[in-house]
Scaffold this active site. Sequence first.
Site, PDB file in Angstrom:
ATOM      1  N   ALA A  85       0.844  -1.200   0.000  1.00  0.00           N
ATOM      2  CA  ALA A  85       0.000   0.000   0.000  1.00  0.00           C
ATOM      3  C   ALA A  85       0.873   1.241   0.000  1.00  0.00           C
ATOM      4  O   ALA A  85       2.049   1.194   0.391  1.00  0.00           O
ATOM      5  CB  ALA A  85      -0.919   0.003   1.223  1.00  0.00           C
ATOM      6  N   ASP A  86       0.282   2.345  -0.435  1.00  0.00           N
ATOM      7  CA  ASP A  86       0.966   3.629  -0.370  1.00  0.00           C
ATOM      8  C   ASP A  86      -0.066   4.716  -0.119  1.00  0.00           C
ATOM      9  O   ASP A  86      -1.190   4.635  -0.634  1.00  0.00           O
ATOM     10  CB  ASP A  86       1.736   3.926  -1.660  1.00  0.00           C
ATOM     11  N   THR A  87       0.320   5.693   0.654  1.00  0.00           N
ATOM     12  CA  THR A  87      -0.572   6.817   0.983  1.00  0.00           C
ATOM     13  C   THR A  87       0.107   8.122   0.603  1.00  0.00           C
ATOM     14  O   THR A  87       1.297   8.306   0.872  1.00  0.00           O
ATOM     15  CB  THR A  87      -0.891   6.826   2.494  1.00  0.00           C
TER      16      THR A  87
END
Length: 206
Positions: A85-87
């Site tokens: 995941a990446d934010t």
Amino acid sequence: MTEHTQHERILLASQSPRRAQLLEQIGVAFELLLPEEHEDAEALELALPDERPEDYVKRVTRAKLDAARARRERQGLAGVPVLAADTTVALGRRILGKPANADEARTMLRGLCGQTHRVLTAVSVACEGERVLHALSVSRVRLEGMRESDIDAYIDSGEPFGKAGAYGIQGRIAAFVAHVEGSYSGIMGLPLHETAMLLRQAHVRF
């Protein structure tokens, strides 16, 4: 009817303690699959010129997943689902990554105050075989104005570092969050509704 293998655990390709905490919250068993010494994990997060925030966060997540899948094979864990995941935080089209120092953190926080910005989190899950599942969560956050003394105190707490946009909503900044629209867990770093949907599709039991 085809029977699918049910998986009791996943591999979490993230160094974020918040993502680990959120998976634990919904009862997902996982092991960490972290970058190896020869990998430059930070280089994956560099934005391309004029890249849209949505394109950026999806591209970075897929790059993290590709690196993690190769890592999984090297470690003899083939077949175990992998989650990456990446934010990122976006003010208009401007991508606000992790601040490199206090000055960058201060500039980001000043820019966010009194504005509504977006928090985008992309999630990708590699299933058995070549199948890969993706989801994108987009939330909106409005921070009320912070005095310079408030910003200085927040920076002194150390919380802005290692976080996109120089803040973590689960920490002290919560006192200045005037409005949230979307996924609170997505703003933290892992949208649980979308993540749970992907993991069920990947036949993960939790």
